[in-house]
Design a protein around this motif. Structure first.
Motif, mmCIF file in Angstrom:
data_model
loop_
_atom_site.group_PDB
_atom_site.id
_atom_site.type_symbol
_atom_site.label_atom_id
_atom_site.label_comp_id
_atom_site.label_asym_id
_atom_site.label_seq_id
_atom_site.Cartn_x
_atom_site.Cartn_y
_atom_site.Cartn_z
ATOM 1 N N PRO A 375 -7.170 2.869 -11.385
ATOM 2 C CA PRO A 375 -5.756 2.652 -10.853
ATOM 3 C C PRO A 375 -5.849 2.050 -9.447
ATOM 4 C CG PRO A 375 -5.913 4.852 -11.959
ATOM 5 C CD PRO A 375 -7.010 4.286 -11.826
ATOM 6 N N VAL A 376 -7.122 2.531 -8.838
ATOM 7 C CA VAL A 376 -7.116 1.996 -7.418
ATOM 8 C C VAL A 376 -7.258 0.421 -7.397
ATOM 9 C CG1 VAL A 376 -9.568 2.030 -7.621
ATOM 10 C CG2 VAL A 376 -8.570 2.229 -5.124
ATOM 11 N N TYR A 377 -7.830 -0.217 -8.381
ATOM 12 C CA TYR A 377 -8.103 -1.725 -8.388
ATOM 13 C C TYR A 377 -6.605 -2.227 -8.834
ATOM 14 C CZ TYR A 377 -13.165 -0.522 -8.755
ATOM 15 O OH TYR A 377 -14.351 -0.026 -8.558
ATOM 16 N N VAL A 378 -5.839 -1.522 -9.936
ATOM 17 C CA VAL A 378 -4.309 -2.137 -9.978
ATOM 18 C C VAL A 378 -3.684 -1.925 -8.931
ATOM 19 C CG1 VAL A 378 -2.560 -1.890 -11.523
ATOM 20 C CG2 VAL A 378 -4.927 -1.473 -12.562
ATOM 21 N N GLN A 379 -3.898 -0.945 -8.218
ATOM 22 C CA GLN A 379 -2.953 -0.782 -6.875
ATOM 23 C C GLN A 379 -3.289 -1.786 -5.983
ATOM 24 O OE1 GLN A 379 -0.561 1.350 -6.955
ATOM 25 N NE2 GLN A 379 0.278 0.462 -5.084
ATOM 26 N N SER A 380 -4.498 -2.421 -5.925
ATOM 27 C CA SER A 380 -4.783 -3.371 -4.931
ATOM 28 C C SER A 380 -4.342 -4.769 -5.231
ATOM 29 C CB SER A 380 -6.390 -3.505 -4.720
ATOM 30 O OG SER A 380 -6.814 -4.150 -6.029
ATOM 31 N N ILE A 381 -4.002 -4.994 -6.616
ATOM 32 C CA ILE A 381 -3.390 -6.282 -6.909
ATOM 33 C C ILE A 381 -1.864 -6.092 -6.478
ATOM 34 C CG2 ILE A 381 -2.643 -7.711 -8.648
ATOM 35 C CD1 ILE A 381 -5.492 -6.683 -10.061
ATOM 36 N N VAL A 382 -1.271 -4.923 -6.847
ATOM 37 C CA VAL A 382 -0.020 -4.693 -6.570
ATOM 38 C C VAL A 382 0.473 -4.678 -5.204
ATOM 39 C CG1 VAL A 382 1.922 -2.907 -6.720
ATOM 40 C CG2 VAL A 382 0.520 -3.174 -8.706
ATOM 41 N N ASN A 383 -0.522 -4.157 -4.355
ATOM 42 C CA ASN A 383 -0.397 -4.264 -2.961
ATOM 43 C C ASN A 383 -0.256 -5.612 -2.420
ATOM 44 O OD1 ASN A 383 -0.134 -1.363 -2.812
ATOM 45 N ND2 ASN A 383 -2.235 -1.229 -2.254
ATOM 46 N N SER A 384 -1.190 -6.491 -2.831
ATOM 47 C CA SER A 384 -1.359 -7.766 -2.544
ATOM 48 C C SER A 384 -0.061 -8.522 -2.859
ATOM 49 C CB SER A 384 -2.631 -8.180 -3.176
ATOM 50 O OG SER A 384 -3.781 -7.989 -2.569
ATOM 51 N N LEU A 385 0.453 -8.346 -4.013
ATOM 52 C CA LEU A 385 1.788 -9.026 -4.426
ATOM 53 C C LEU A 385 2.857 -8.479 -3.586
ATOM 54 C CD1 LEU A 385 1.296 -9.078 -8.164
ATOM 55 C CD2 LEU A 385 1.227 -10.973 -6.628
ATOM 56 N N LEU A 386 3.146 -7.245 -3.223
ATOM 57 C CA LEU A 386 4.279 -6.866 -2.359
ATOM 58 C C LEU A 386 3.939 -7.292 -0.949
ATOM 59 C CD1 LEU A 386 4.131 -3.018 -3.548
ATOM 60 C CD2 LEU A 386 5.856 -4.735 -3.961
ATOM 61 N N VAL A 387 2.694 -7.112 -0.379
ATOM 62 C CA VAL A 387 2.604 -7.755 0.848
ATOM 63 C C VAL A 387 2.887 -9.334 1.132
ATOM 64 C CG1 VAL A 387 0.743 -8.221 2.705
ATOM 65 C CG2 VAL A 387 0.842 -5.965 1.667
ATOM 66 N N ALA A 388 2.474 -10.081 -0.003
ATOM 67 C CA ALA A 388 2.738 -11.552 -0.054
ATOM 68 C C ALA A 388 4.316 -11.608 -0.262
ATOM 69 C CB ALA A 388 2.046 -12.215 -1.119
ATOM 70 N N ALA A 389 4.693 -11.019 -1.253
ATOM 71 C CA ALA A 389 6.266 -11.311 -1.553
ATOM 72 C C ALA A 389 7.382 -10.734 -0.248
ATOM 73 C CB ALA A 389 6.788 -10.607 -2.797
ATOM 74 N N ILE A 390 6.958 -9.704 0.381
ATOM 75 C CA ILE A 390 7.946 -9.077 1.256
ATOM 76 C C ILE A 390 7.724 -9.725 2.566
ATOM 77 C CG2 ILE A 390 8.493 -7.145 2.569
ATOM 78 C CD1 ILE A 390 7.775 -5.302 0.133
ATOM 79 N N LEU A 394 10.095 -12.188 5.009
ATOM 80 C CA LEU A 394 10.409 -11.678 6.498
ATOM 81 C C LEU A 394 9.920 -12.887 7.224
ATOM 82 C CD1 LEU A 394 9.676 -7.916 6.163
ATOM 83 C CD2 LEU A 394 11.822 -9.018 6.095
ATOM 84 N N VAL A 395 8.732 -13.388 7.069
ATOM 85 C CA VAL A 395 8.291 -14.480 7.873
ATOM 86 C C VAL A 395 9.009 -15.824 7.930
ATOM 87 C CG1 VAL A 395 6.276 -15.900 8.395
ATOM 88 C CG2 VAL A 395 5.951 -13.417 7.857
ATOM 89 N N SER A 396 9.379 -15.954 6.361
ATOM 90 C CA SER A 396 10.094 -17.236 6.620
ATOM 91 C C SER A 396 11.493 -17.249 7.238
ATOM 92 C CB SER A 396 10.415 -17.615 5.224
ATOM 93 O OG SER A 396 9.190 -17.720 4.500
ATOM 94 N N ALA A 397 12.104 -15.887 7.093
ATOM 95 C CA ALA A 397 13.433 -15.804 7.880
ATOM 96 C C ALA A 397 13.335 -15.778 9.396
ATOM 97 C CB ALA A 397 13.970 -14.352 7.351
ATOM 98 N N LEU A 398 12.299 -15.206 9.686
ATOM 99 C CA LEU A 398 12.073 -14.951 11.470
ATOM 100 C C LEU A 398 11.634 -16.518 11.872
ATOM 101 C CD1 LEU A 398 11.629 -13.549 14.019
ATOM 102 C CD2 LEU A 398 9.371 -13.044 13.410
ATOM 103 N N ILE A 459 1.804 -5.795 6.509
ATOM 104 C CA ILE A 459 2.939 -6.743 6.310
ATOM 105 C C ILE A 459 3.061 -7.561 7.857
ATOM 106 C CG2 ILE A 459 5.461 -7.327 6.136
ATOM 107 C CD1 ILE A 459 5.265 -5.655 3.614
ATOM 108 N N ILE A 460 3.124 -6.650 8.714
ATOM 109 C CA ILE A 460 3.122 -6.846 10.089
ATOM 110 C C ILE A 460 1.616 -7.771 10.482
ATOM 111 C CG2 ILE A 460 3.214 -6.121 12.562
ATOM 112 C CD1 ILE A 460 4.433 -3.864 11.499
#
Length: 590
Positions: A375-390, A394-398, A459-460
């Motif tokens: 699960p820790v490896y799968v979570q790293s992929i999910v985290n990368s996608l969440l950080v990139a998408a969100i 936010l960055v494009s809007a700012l 994300i920040i």
């Protein structure tokens, strides 16, 4: 006799301009503009101020009773061996820049200005390395060209020795140059496409041969993009962590980034004073480079060669030399990128990857099974996608808001907004991570404890690094829209906010979509701030690959790297198809 005047035409109905509320006496556009300025100032200063303060403090920030002084800087150069680090960094950055120029400038000239077989294919091939992080490229180079790499073993068996040493400053510089050469190529290629071809036509009329035209006319016109891209490559070489960490640290070669990594994250008892002093000096170097680049860009008018009269460029015929050019470009693309990435993908499907045994005899899916089992490896992929998408949204809007305030408003601090939006390009990722780590530790109202170690911290940090890219992606589009639209909206009674939401927002949708794509890819590749900001639950693909590499699990590293490449390629491909179809749809509606 009384003369009757003709009846006057009826007056058009006058609609009173809409009234907007003015909280605390300020218009809503003033509130929005000051909010953008304040947000950018907080984001940019958050990692910088704690870093500078710590560099003059005689103890860690979290300890009370600290005394300000210059002792950290004295110890940095006398006890920590920082002088050797400075020399290694200068050699690495200088050699990387020279190699990047040697690779990219001739390619740009040959592809854009000569009759080259397959020129469009080579032009596209020079763009796609943008979408691959230097960390993944470094893994690929070690897999193929390292001391035990697939290609290295074959070459050693043929020649009896290995003519290169990857674990050296030249080896590091060559790998980094392959990753950064597309930047130089893009600068030079764009300049050549926009330049006036009449200068070359005049040289042809005078009897100059193609090589003379290239040397005497085209290359001098490339002086500005060469200078600008050189400064950018130097700055990126100074801040990069991946290649020096993979190639330099195992043999004791420290540069700025690995010095911070080793003394900060890997040290059992970190010396935060020396760490802060080193970070402050690196910030000074990168800020100076960016300031120099801005100065050169300001004085570039004397190199202008694009005029009102359009000319059709006539490509030069190099004769038999064009085949040498094709071979050279193909060698760079194949040996520099395709073979390392192909070897990395093949390694992800094998148990053992060595030329002593055919890799097709050890094919397996265990590496991917291991990734998707834990699960820790799968979570790293999910985290990368969440950080990139969100983060991309936010960055494009700012970025869009910052461009509007800086380039399309009468805000008196508009220039400050632009400087703040572009300032993070002078902030190395690892320093962003260190500075935000300290800033969150002392954030008021307990905000730091809520954010520290979460995806929002990533994300920040990642978003701050991607902000200049988003701003630079949107800014040219706003400059192409005439200001008469603004004036028409104001005459109709619309304020600045309504003018943007009703008129400019629709015209800027393609630029905003382009910024989304660029920032998503940038955030997906980013990892260096996460070295200090991530926790065990918020690892991303980059930090997970580093951990697996240290453990010697190269198969899982290759699998994760291949997955990141596949995700990036899929996203860019789908986004390209959507954007490609949008102009046609607009034409049909028209």
């Amino acid at each position: 006799m009384t003369t009757l005047s003709p009846p006057s035409p009826p007056r058009p109905a006058v609609h009173p301009p809409p009234r907007y509320r003015r909280p605390l006496g300020l218009t809503r556009e003033s509130w929005l503009q000051y909010a953008v300025l304040l947000l950018l100032a907080v984001l940019v200063l958050a990692p910088v101020v704690p870093t500078l303060y710590q560099s003059f403090l005689d103890r860690p920030l979290y300890e009370a009773g600290g005394v300000l002084g210059a002792g950290n800087y004295v110890r940095l150069f006398t006890e920590a061996g920082f002088g050797r680090v400075v020399l290694n960094t200068a050699l690495f950055a200088g050699l990387t820049t020279v190699l990047s120029l040697a690779i990219a400038v001739p390619m740009a000239v040959v592809v854009v200005r000569t009759k080259l077989p397959g020129g469009r294919v080579f032009a596209a091939a020079m763009q796609w390395p943008f979408f691959i992080s230097s960390l993944i490229l470094g893994f690929g180079w070690i897999t193929m060209y390292g001391p035990a790499g697939f290609v290295s073993v074959e070459v050693r068996q043929i020649l009896g020795f290995l003519p290169w040493n990857l674990y050296s400053i030249p080896g590091m510089a060559m790998t980094e140059a392959v990753a950064l050469a597309p930047i130089v190529y893009t600068f030079c290629a764009n300049a050549l496409r926009q330049s006036d071809a009449s200068l070359e036509a005049a040289a042809q009329v005078c009897g100059a041969r193609p090589l003379r035209i290239l040397r005497s006319v085209i290359l001098p016109l490339l002086r500005p993009p060469i200078v600008y891209s050189s400064i950018l490559v130097i700055s990126m070489s100074v801040e990069t962590l991946s290649v020096p960490l993979l190639f330099g640290q195992p043999v004791g070669i420290d540069v700025f980034s690995t010095f911070l990594y080793r003394n900060g994250l890997q040290s059992i008892n970190p010396d935060y004073g020396v760490l802060g002093a080193a970070s402050a000096l690196i910030l000074l170097v990168t800020i100076s480079l960016v300031a120099l680049q801005a100065k050169l860009l300001k004085d570039a008018q004397r190199f202008v060669s694009v005029r009102g009269k359009a000319t059709r460029p006539r490509r030069l015929d190099l004769g038999w030399l064009k085949w040498i050019s094709v071979a050279a470009i193909a060698f760079y693309v194949v040996m520099g990128a395709l073979i390392p990435i192909g070897g990395l993908v093949l390694r992800s499907f094998t148990q053992v990857f060595t030329p002593l045994q055919s890799p097709f005899k050890t094919l397996t899916g265990d590496n991917y099974e291991r990734i998707f089992t834990y699960p820790v490896y799968v979570q790293s992929i999910v985290n990368s996608l969440l950080v990139a998408a969100i983060g991309a949204v936010l960055v494009s809007a700012l970025s869009l808001a910052a461009v509007m305030v800086a380039r399309r408003s009468s805000f008196r601090f508009g220039r400050a907004v632009e400087y703040l939006a572009l300032a993070p390009q002078a902030m190395p990722g690892i320093i962003v991570g260190i500075g935000l780590f300290w800033a969150l530790a002392f954030a008021p109202f307990g905000l730091g404890t809520l954010i520290q170690g979460t995806l929002w911290a990533l994300i920040i940090g990642f978003g701050l690094r991607a902000l200049p890219s988003g701003f630079g992606s949107i800014a040219p589009s706003i400059m192409q829209i005439g200001r008469e639209l603004d004036h028409a909206a104001r005459v109709s009674g619309a304020d600045w906010v309504r003018m943007f939401t009703r008129i400019l927002a629709a015209l800027l949708r393609p630029a905003f979509a382009g910024a989304l794509i660029l920032t998503f890819v940038t955030l997906l590749k980013e990892y260096s701030p996460a070295v200090f900001l991530a926790s065990a639950d918020t690892n991303i693909i980059g930090t997970t690959m580093l951990e697996l590499w240290v453990q010697g699990n190269t198969g899982s590293v290759a699998a994760l790297a291949s997955l990141q490449i596949a995700i990036t390629a899929t996203f860019v491909g789908l986004a390209g198809l959507l954007l490609k179809g949008r102009p046609q749809k607009a034409d049909d509606n028209a």
